[in-house]
Motif scaffolding. Structure first.
Motif, PDB file in Angstrom:
ATOM      1  N   ILE A 172      -4.992  -7.239  -5.951  1.00 43.51           N
ATOM      2  CA  ILE A 172      -3.674  -6.853  -5.451  1.00 43.51           C
ATOM      3  C   ILE A 172      -2.669  -7.802  -6.081  1.00 43.51           C
ATOM      4  O   ILE A 172      -2.856  -9.018  -6.064  1.00 43.51           O
ATOM      5  CB  ILE A 172      -3.644  -6.918  -3.914  1.00 43.51           C
ATOM      6  CG1 ILE A 172      -4.637  -5.903  -3.350  1.00 43.51           C
ATOM      7  CG2 ILE A 172      -2.237  -6.657  -3.393  1.00 43.51           C
ATOM      8  CD1 ILE A 172      -4.862  -5.990  -1.868  1.00 43.51           C
ATOM      9  N   CYS A 179       6.160  -5.698  -1.991  1.00 40.61           N
ATOM     10  CA  CYS A 179       5.800  -4.478  -2.713  1.00 40.61           C
ATOM     11  C   CYS A 179       4.731  -4.853  -3.731  1.00 40.61           C
ATOM     12  O   CYS A 179       4.922  -5.768  -4.531  1.00 40.61           O
ATOM     13  CB  CYS A 179       7.022  -3.904  -3.432  1.00 40.61           C
ATOM     14  SG  CYS A 179       8.315  -3.319  -2.329  1.00 40.61           S
ATOM     15  N   PHE A 180       3.607  -4.155  -3.696  1.00 38.77           N
ATOM     16  CA  PHE A 180       2.536  -4.493  -4.617  1.00 38.77           C
ATOM     17  C   PHE A 180       1.614  -3.313  -4.887  1.00 38.77           C
ATOM     18  O   PHE A 180       1.730  -2.265  -4.260  1.00 38.77           O
ATOM     19  CB  PHE A 180       1.714  -5.703  -4.139  1.00 38.77           C
ATOM     20  CG  PHE A 180       1.595  -5.826  -2.648  1.00 38.77           C
ATOM     21  CD1 PHE A 180       2.463  -6.635  -1.942  1.00 38.77           C
ATOM     22  CD2 PHE A 180       0.623  -5.134  -1.951  1.00 38.77           C
ATOM     23  CE1 PHE A 180       2.362  -6.748  -0.565  1.00 38.77           C
ATOM     24  CE2 PHE A 180       0.519  -5.243  -0.591  1.00 38.77           C
ATOM     25  CZ  PHE A 180       1.394  -6.059   0.113  1.00 38.77           C
ATOM     26  N   CYS A 207      -2.612  -2.277  -6.051  1.00 40.79           N
ATOM     27  CA  CYS A 207      -4.008  -2.668  -6.201  1.00 40.79           C
ATOM     28  C   CYS A 207      -4.446  -2.051  -7.525  1.00 40.79           C
ATOM     29  O   CYS A 207      -4.277  -0.840  -7.735  1.00 40.79           O
ATOM     30  CB  CYS A 207      -4.849  -2.126  -5.051  1.00 40.79           C
ATOM     31  SG  CYS A 207      -6.599  -2.559  -5.202  1.00 40.79           S
ATOM     32  N   TYR A 249      -0.863   1.604  -3.889  1.00 38.19           N
ATOM     33  CA  TYR A 249       0.379   0.842  -3.897  1.00 38.19           C
ATOM     34  C   TYR A 249       0.941   0.760  -2.485  1.00 38.19           C
ATOM     35  O   TYR A 249       0.602   1.559  -1.613  1.00 38.19           O
ATOM     36  CB  TYR A 249       1.413   1.458  -4.852  1.00 38.19           C
ATOM     37  CG  TYR A 249       1.956   2.798  -4.397  1.00 38.19           C
ATOM     38  CD1 TYR A 249       3.127   2.897  -3.652  1.00 38.19           C
ATOM     39  CD2 TYR A 249       1.288   3.973  -4.718  1.00 38.19           C
ATOM     40  CE1 TYR A 249       3.616   4.120  -3.241  1.00 38.19           C
ATOM     41  CE2 TYR A 249       1.767   5.204  -4.313  1.00 38.19           C
ATOM     42  CZ  TYR A 249       2.939   5.271  -3.578  1.00 38.19           C
ATOM     43  OH  TYR A 249       3.420   6.485  -3.157  1.00 38.19           O
ATOM     44  N   LEU A 250       1.798  -0.221  -2.278  1.00 35.91           N
ATOM     45  CA  LEU A 250       2.461  -0.426  -0.995  1.00 35.91           C
ATOM     46  C   LEU A 250       3.882  -0.874  -1.275  1.00 35.91           C
ATOM     47  O   LEU A 250       4.101  -1.789  -2.071  1.00 35.91           O
ATOM     48  CB  LEU A 250       1.713  -1.485  -0.178  1.00 35.91           C
ATOM     49  CG  LEU A 250       2.197  -1.713   1.249  1.00 35.91           C
ATOM     50  CD1 LEU A 250       1.033  -2.159   2.125  1.00 35.91           C
ATOM     51  CD2 LEU A 250       3.308  -2.742   1.318  1.00 35.91           C
ATOM     52  N   MET A 276       2.627   3.621   1.634  1.00 38.35           N
ATOM     53  CA  MET A 276       1.358   3.078   1.189  1.00 38.35           C
ATOM     54  C   MET A 276       0.461   4.271   0.869  1.00 38.35           C
ATOM     55  O   MET A 276       0.294   5.163   1.702  1.00 38.35           O
ATOM     56  CB  MET A 276       0.676   2.214   2.249  1.00 38.35           C
ATOM     57  CG  MET A 276      -0.620   1.599   1.723  1.00 38.35           C
ATOM     58  SD  MET A 276      -1.460   0.528   2.894  1.00 38.35           S
ATOM     59  CE  MET A 276      -2.321   1.740   3.885  1.00 38.35           C
ATOM     60  N   ILE A 315      -9.038  -0.307   0.236  1.00 43.46           N
ATOM     61  CA  ILE A 315      -7.829  -0.686  -0.504  1.00 43.46           C
ATOM     62  C   ILE A 315      -6.616  -0.723   0.419  1.00 43.46           C
ATOM     63  O   ILE A 315      -5.839  -1.680   0.387  1.00 43.46           O
ATOM     64  CB  ILE A 315      -7.609   0.279  -1.696  1.00 43.46           C
ATOM     65  CG1 ILE A 315      -8.720   0.074  -2.715  1.00 43.46           C
ATOM     66  CG2 ILE A 315      -6.228   0.077  -2.314  1.00 43.46           C
ATOM     67  CD1 ILE A 315      -8.776   1.119  -3.811  1.00 43.46           C
ATOM     68  N   SER A 330      -6.828  -3.722   2.701  1.00 47.08           N
ATOM     69  CA  SER A 330      -6.604  -4.959   1.943  1.00 47.08           C
ATOM     70  C   SER A 330      -5.120  -5.160   1.640  1.00 47.08           C
ATOM     71  O   SER A 330      -4.600  -6.277   1.761  1.00 47.08           O
ATOM     72  CB  SER A 330      -7.402  -4.943   0.639  1.00 47.08           C
ATOM     73  OG  SER A 330      -8.784  -4.933   0.902  1.00 47.08           O
ATOM     74  N   MET A 331      -4.436  -4.088   1.252  1.00 48.48           N
ATOM     75  CA  MET A 331      -3.003  -4.208   0.982  1.00 48.48           C
ATOM     76  C   MET A 331      -2.245  -4.561   2.256  1.00 48.48           C
ATOM     77  O   MET A 331      -1.304  -5.364   2.233  1.00 48.48           O
ATOM     78  CB  MET A 331      -2.462  -2.928   0.346  1.00 48.48           C
ATOM     79  CG  MET A 331      -2.946  -2.724  -1.078  1.00 48.48           C
ATOM     80  SD  MET A 331      -2.109  -1.381  -1.979  1.00 48.48           S
ATOM     81  CE  MET A 331      -2.570   0.055  -1.014  1.00 48.48           C
ATOM     82  N   VAL A 380      -2.515  -8.257   3.001  1.00 45.97           N
ATOM     83  CA  VAL A 380      -1.587  -9.030   2.168  1.00 45.97           C
ATOM     84  C   VAL A 380      -0.167  -8.911   2.722  1.00 45.97           C
ATOM     85  O   VAL A 380       0.552  -9.913   2.843  1.00 45.97           O
ATOM     86  CB  VAL A 380      -1.649  -8.572   0.692  1.00 45.97           C
ATOM     87  CG1 VAL A 380      -0.558  -9.250  -0.136  1.00 45.97           C
ATOM     88  CG2 VAL A 380      -3.016  -8.860   0.106  1.00 45.97           C
TER      89      VAL A 380
END
Length: 163
Positions: free
Chosen positions: A3, A44-45, A47, A57-58, A89, A100, A103-104, A107
């Motif tokens: 991520i 904002c990130f 994986c 994505y998130l 997300m 996933i 996990s996001m 974070v």
């Protein structure tokens, strides 16, 4: 998989995942999605796989009050907020079931707590409220939701505690 913050090259994969994920709500333009990242790059990130493919994505950003932002419009400036709005997300359909999304979210929660955020709010669309409930989100009753979120959309929040 890892991520990381969104890089310019990730937007193509983000748009592809958005296209596969949102059949009831509709798709937002790249400019609108990028406005979320511009407002809050730390929340904002993506994986990505070991080959740098976007798996999920998130997009989250500061927000005030219990009325969520409208869809399909660039984000207005927000000041003095102790809340994060989880705008979007999504996980690639071929990558679901690998943790996933969870996990996001982990974070996002860590970053939010570090920033002094008191709660994360979101609109659960396409009957996703059960998934969000499993992650500790609770419905906010009586919410005024923009019709673009679709039928059965639910405003939800997760109150954060400092650790």
């Amino acid at each position: 998989m890892k991520i990381q913050k969104i890089e310019e090259k990730n937007w193509v994969g983000i748009l592809e995942i958005q296209d596969s994920a949102y059949h009831e709500v509709g798709l937002e333009e790249l400019e609108v999605l990028k406005s979320k990242q511009s407002a809050s790059p730390d929340t904002c990130f993506v994986c990505v796989s070991d080959r740098d493919d976007v798996l999920g994505y998130l997009l989250a950003h500061p927000w005030s009050g219990n009325e969520p932002p409208k869809l399909f419009e660039p984000l207005p400036d927000v000041v003095d907020s102790d809340s994060i709005f989880l705008h979007d997300m999504a996980v690639d359909p071929h990558s679901k079931g690998q943790g996933i999304g969870r996990s996001m979210m982990e974070v996002l929660i860590k970053v939010s707590v570090r920033k002094g955020v008191k709660r994360i709010i979101l609109v659960a669309v396409q009957d996703a409220s059960r998934f969000w409930s499993l992650l500790g989100f609770k419905e906010i009753l009586g919410a005024n939701l923009y019709p673009g979120y679709g039928k059965n959309a639910v405003l939800m929040e997760k109150v954060l505690t400092a650790s």
